[in-house]
Design a protein around this motif. Structure first.
Motif, PDB file in Angstrom:
ATOM      1  N   GLY A  11       0.775  -1.233   0.000  1.00 53.33           N
ATOM      2  CA  GLY A  11       0.000   0.000   0.000  1.00 53.33           C
ATOM      3  C   GLY A  11       0.805   1.280   0.000  1.00 53.33           C
ATOM      4  O   GLY A  11       0.228   2.371   0.136  1.00 53.33           O
ATOM      5  N   ILE A  12       2.134   1.201  -0.157  1.00 56.34           N
ATOM      6  CA  ILE A  12       2.963   2.406  -0.194  1.00 56.34           C
ATOM      7  C   ILE A  12       3.391   2.639  -1.639  1.00 56.34           C
ATOM      8  O   ILE A  12       4.225   1.889  -2.164  1.00 56.34           O
ATOM      9  CB  ILE A  12       4.198   2.260   0.710  1.00 56.34           C
ATOM     10  CG1 ILE A  12       3.781   1.906   2.131  1.00 56.34           C
ATOM     11  CG2 ILE A  12       5.019   3.542   0.701  1.00 56.34           C
ATOM     12  CD1 ILE A  12       4.941   1.623   3.059  1.00 56.34           C
ATOM     13  N   PRO A  13       2.858   3.651  -2.303  1.00 55.29           N
ATOM     14  CA  PRO A  13       3.216   3.896  -3.709  1.00 55.29           C
ATOM     15  C   PRO A  13       4.719   4.078  -3.876  1.00 55.29           C
ATOM     16  O   PRO A  13       5.372   4.742  -3.070  1.00 55.29           O
ATOM     17  CB  PRO A  13       2.459   5.190  -4.043  1.00 55.29           C
ATOM     18  CG  PRO A  13       1.331   5.237  -3.057  1.00 55.29           C
ATOM     19  CD  PRO A  13       1.876   4.620  -1.800  1.00 55.29           C
ATOM     20  N   ARG A  14       5.257   3.506  -4.934  1.00 54.37           N
ATOM     21  CA  ARG A  14       6.703   3.537  -5.131  1.00 54.37           C
ATOM     22  C   ARG A  14       7.240   4.947  -5.347  1.00 54.37           C
ATOM     23  O   ARG A  14       8.366   5.246  -4.967  1.00 54.37           O
ATOM     24  CB  ARG A  14       7.110   2.624  -6.294  1.00 54.37           C
ATOM     25  CG  ARG A  14       6.574   3.032  -7.643  1.00 54.37           C
ATOM     26  CD  ARG A  14       7.004   2.063  -8.735  1.00 54.37           C
ATOM     27  NE  ARG A  14       6.364   0.754  -8.580  1.00 54.37           N
ATOM     28  CZ  ARG A  14       6.639  -0.306  -9.339  1.00 54.37           C
ATOM     29  NH1 ARG A  14       7.551  -0.206 -10.308  1.00 54.37           N
ATOM     30  NH2 ARG A  14       6.019  -1.444  -9.156  1.00 54.37           N
ATOM     31  N   GLU A  15       6.413   5.839  -5.941  1.00 51.94           N
ATOM     32  CA  GLU A  15       6.901   7.205  -6.138  1.00 51.94           C
ATOM     33  C   GLU A  15       7.061   7.947  -4.802  1.00 51.94           C
ATOM     34  O   GLU A  15       7.951   8.788  -4.646  1.00 51.94           O
ATOM     35  CB  GLU A  15       5.978   7.993  -7.073  1.00 51.94           C
ATOM     36  CG  GLU A  15       4.549   8.132  -6.593  1.00 51.94           C
ATOM     37  CD  GLU A  15       3.656   7.015  -7.112  1.00 51.94           C
ATOM     38  OE1 GLU A  15       2.432   7.204  -7.124  1.00 51.94           O
ATOM     39  OE2 GLU A  15       4.201   5.951  -7.502  1.00 51.94           O
ATOM     40  N   GLU A  16       6.227   7.596  -3.814  1.00 44.18           N
ATOM     41  CA  GLU A  16       6.347   8.230  -2.502  1.00 44.18           C
ATOM     42  C   GLU A  16       7.543   7.681  -1.731  1.00 44.18           C
ATOM     43  O   GLU A  16       8.301   8.446  -1.117  1.00 44.18           O
ATOM     44  CB  GLU A  16       5.061   8.032  -1.707  1.00 44.18           C
ATOM     45  CG  GLU A  16       3.860   8.768  -2.288  1.00 44.18           C
ATOM     46  CD  GLU A  16       2.618   8.616  -1.443  1.00 44.18           C
ATOM     47  OE1 GLU A  16       2.711   8.017  -0.339  1.00 44.18           O
ATOM     48  OE2 GLU A  16       1.548   9.088  -1.865  1.00 44.18           O
ATOM     49  N   SER A  17       7.714   6.370  -1.740  1.00 41.64           N
ATOM     50  CA  SER A  17       8.856   5.788  -1.037  1.00 41.64           C
ATOM     51  C   SER A  17      10.168   6.213  -1.681  1.00 41.64           C
ATOM     52  O   SER A  17      11.170   6.433  -0.990  1.00 41.64           O
ATOM     53  CB  SER A  17       8.747   4.264  -0.990  1.00 41.64           C
ATOM     54  OG  SER A  17       8.607   3.706  -2.287  1.00 41.64           O
ATOM     55  N   LEU A  18      10.169   6.375  -3.008  1.00 41.15           N
ATOM     56  CA  LEU A  18      11.370   6.849  -3.700  1.00 41.15           C
ATOM     57  C   LEU A  18      11.693   8.282  -3.283  1.00 41.15           C
ATOM     58  O   LEU A  18      12.854   8.624  -3.042  1.00 41.15           O
ATOM     59  CB  LEU A  18      11.170   6.768  -5.211  1.00 41.15           C
ATOM     60  CG  LEU A  18      12.321   7.309  -6.077  1.00 41.15           C
ATOM     61  CD1 LEU A  18      13.616   6.567  -5.793  1.00 41.15           C
ATOM     62  CD2 LEU A  18      11.962   7.232  -7.564  1.00 41.15           C
ATOM     63  N   ARG A  19      10.668   9.124  -3.174  1.00 42.02           N
ATOM     64  CA  ARG A  19      10.894  10.516  -2.762  1.00 42.02           C
ATOM     65  C   ARG A  19      11.474  10.575  -1.357  1.00 42.02           C
ATOM     66  O   ARG A  19      12.409  11.340  -1.080  1.00 42.02           O
ATOM     67  CB  ARG A  19       9.571  11.278  -2.830  1.00 42.02           C
ATOM     68  CG  ARG A  19       9.616  12.672  -2.209  1.00 42.02           C
ATOM     69  CD  ARG A  19      10.450  13.660  -3.003  1.00 42.02           C
ATOM     70  NE  ARG A  19      10.488  14.968  -2.352  1.00 42.02           N
ATOM     71  CZ  ARG A  19       9.521  15.880  -2.431  1.00 42.02           C
ATOM     72  NH1 ARG A  19       8.423  15.635  -3.165  1.00 42.02           N
ATOM     73  NH2 ARG A  19       9.634  17.025  -1.809  1.00 42.02           N
ATOM     74  N   LEU A  20      10.940   9.783  -0.438  1.00 47.44           N
ATOM     75  CA  LEU A  20      11.445   9.790   0.938  1.00 47.44           C
ATOM     76  C   LEU A  20      12.888   9.300   0.986  1.00 47.44           C
ATOM     77  O   LEU A  20      13.715   9.852   1.721  1.00 47.44           O
ATOM     78  CB  LEU A  20      10.555   8.913   1.822  1.00 47.44           C
ATOM     79  CG  LEU A  20       9.126   9.415   2.053  1.00 47.44           C
ATOM     80  CD1 LEU A  20       8.345   8.412   2.885  1.00 47.44           C
ATOM     81  CD2 LEU A  20       9.126  10.782   2.730  1.00 47.44           C
ATOM     82  N   LEU A  21      13.184   8.267   0.195  1.00 48.62           N
ATOM     83  CA  LEU A  21      14.560   7.761   0.145  1.00 48.62           C
ATOM     84  C   LEU A  21      15.511   8.827  -0.385  1.00 48.62           C
ATOM     85  O   LEU A  21      16.601   9.025   0.163  1.00 48.62           O
ATOM     86  CB  LEU A  21      14.619   6.514  -0.731  1.00 48.62           C
ATOM     87  CG  LEU A  21      16.020   5.924  -0.968  1.00 48.62           C
ATOM     88  CD1 LEU A  21      16.628   5.427   0.338  1.00 48.62           C
ATOM     89  CD2 LEU A  21      15.964   4.800  -1.993  1.00 48.62           C
ATOM     90  N   ILE A  22      15.098   9.516  -1.430  1.00 49.97           N
ATOM     91  CA  ILE A  22      15.950  10.557  -2.011  1.00 49.97           C
ATOM     92  C   ILE A  22      16.181  11.689  -1.011  1.00 49.97           C
ATOM     93  O   ILE A  22      17.307  12.178  -0.855  1.00 49.97           O
ATOM     94  CB  ILE A  22      15.320  11.093  -3.314  1.00 49.97           C
ATOM     95  CG1 ILE A  22      15.419  10.038  -4.412  1.00 49.97           C
ATOM     96  CG2 ILE A  22      15.989  12.386  -3.754  1.00 49.97           C
ATOM     97  CD1 ILE A  22      14.713  10.421  -5.700  1.00 49.97           C
TER      98      ILE A  22
END
Length: 325
Positions: A131-142
């Motif tokens: 349920g965690i969209p990949r674009e959001e998790s990618l933004r947080l990682l960046i």
């Protein structure tokens, strides 16, 4: 060495190590902690290259291509990221974990970097199934990665400039550099806080917000070999003593700090306080390391603490005076 390594097995071992670091017996695995640990792993791989900032940018582009999406581009929601001192602590744990596994890959840093990107890709894709969209998790990682990289670059550059410019050309001592970096950190922290939380403290009763920045400084110094101990707060001024901030040292160091903050676009005052605290801890290690240290740890540590706390109080007093006038 890397050609003989079972790469899927290596990636799994690294993943398991990070999961164990992020595991909480009561609440299970903390996804935000995993994100910060991954950021630390990536930072450690970037720093091996000659141009780590360019490597980081290229790495983000490649990861976005692998995921088939750009990072979330909107404004981050409130408290999306942990405070800066937490990000520094967790990414440093990720960097330490990466160094353990990196030893077998020193003959091919590109291979290790690609392996880490594959691992990150698989993790973010698996999170999307939860349920965690990949674009959001990618933004947080960046965001975590960029901040951890900024802390590292500022800490190293400020120490280098302090020694090359202030010590070599201006005749400062290493003790002056420790005091200046610590004082700027305390000042930046006080500026970052609103008038309701920026309070004068009494004696050795350091408030939580200052203690968080102190933790960054002490952990960095200890990580680089300064003995741990309870002598950091030895000699702090009593609550009936006038505030004695090292104003001249701040004036000599802060313009240089501002130049680095502007160059890397580190605009948040709290993040600036964390970066300077990290630099101060590193400078303590420079001055107090080795068998014949220039400044004994028992002197350098309280020196930094006094400079940081007195500068914090100095700014807080100015704020309270302005509010009362």
């Amino acid at each position: 060495m890397y050609t003989l390594t079972n790469k899927p097995d290596m990636a799994y071992r690294i993943y398991q190590a990070l999961i164990q670091l992020a595991d909480c017996p009561q609440n299970g695995t903390n996804g935000m902690v995993v994100t910060q640990l991954l950021a630390g792993v990536l930072v450690e791989t970037y720093l091996v290259f000659d141009d780590p900032d360019e490597t980081m940018a290229a790495s983000f582009d490649k990861l976005a291509c692998m995921l088939g999406t750009e990072p979330y581009s909107g404004d981050l929601w409130d408290q999306a990221l942990p405070p800066g001192h937490v990000i520094d602590a967790e990414t440093e744990r990720g960097r330490s974990a990466a160094r353990i596994f990196f030893e077998d890959w020193m003959d091919c840093t590109y291979e290790f970097h690609d392996l880490m990107l594959d691992m990150v890709h698989n993790i973010l894709v698996s999170w999307e199934c939860e349920g965690i969209p990949r674009e959001e998790s990618l933004r947080l990682l960046i965001e975590c990665t960029k901040l951890a990289m900024a802390y590292e670059i500022v800490a190293q550059e400020l120490c280098d400039v302090a020694i090359e410019h202030h010590v070599t050309r201006k005749g400062w001592t290493l003790g002056d550099c420790i005091g200046a970096l610590s004082a700027v950190s305390g000042r930046r922290l006080a500026i970052s806080l609103n008038s309701n939380t920026c309070m004068i403290f009494k004696g050795s009763a350091i408030p939580d917000n200052l203690d968080q920045i102190v933790y960054v400084m002490t952990k960095e110094a200890i990580r680089l070999g300064v003995p741990a101990g309870s002598d950091w707060r030895f000699g702090l001024a009593a609550n009936d003593m006038p505030i004695n901030a090292p104003v001249e040292l701040i004036q000599g160091m802060e313009p240089i700090c501002n130049g680095f903050f502007e160059a890397i676009e580190l605009e948040n005052n709290f993040h600036q306080a964390v970066a300077c605290a990290k630099a101060a801890g590193r400078m303590i290690a420079v001055a107090s390391g080795g068998e014949l240290p220039e400044i004994e740890p028992a002197i350098a540590k309280p020196l930094a603490m006094c400079a940081m706390s007195e500068s914090y109080k100095y700014v807080c007093m100015d704020i309270k005076t302005a509010l009362g006038s």
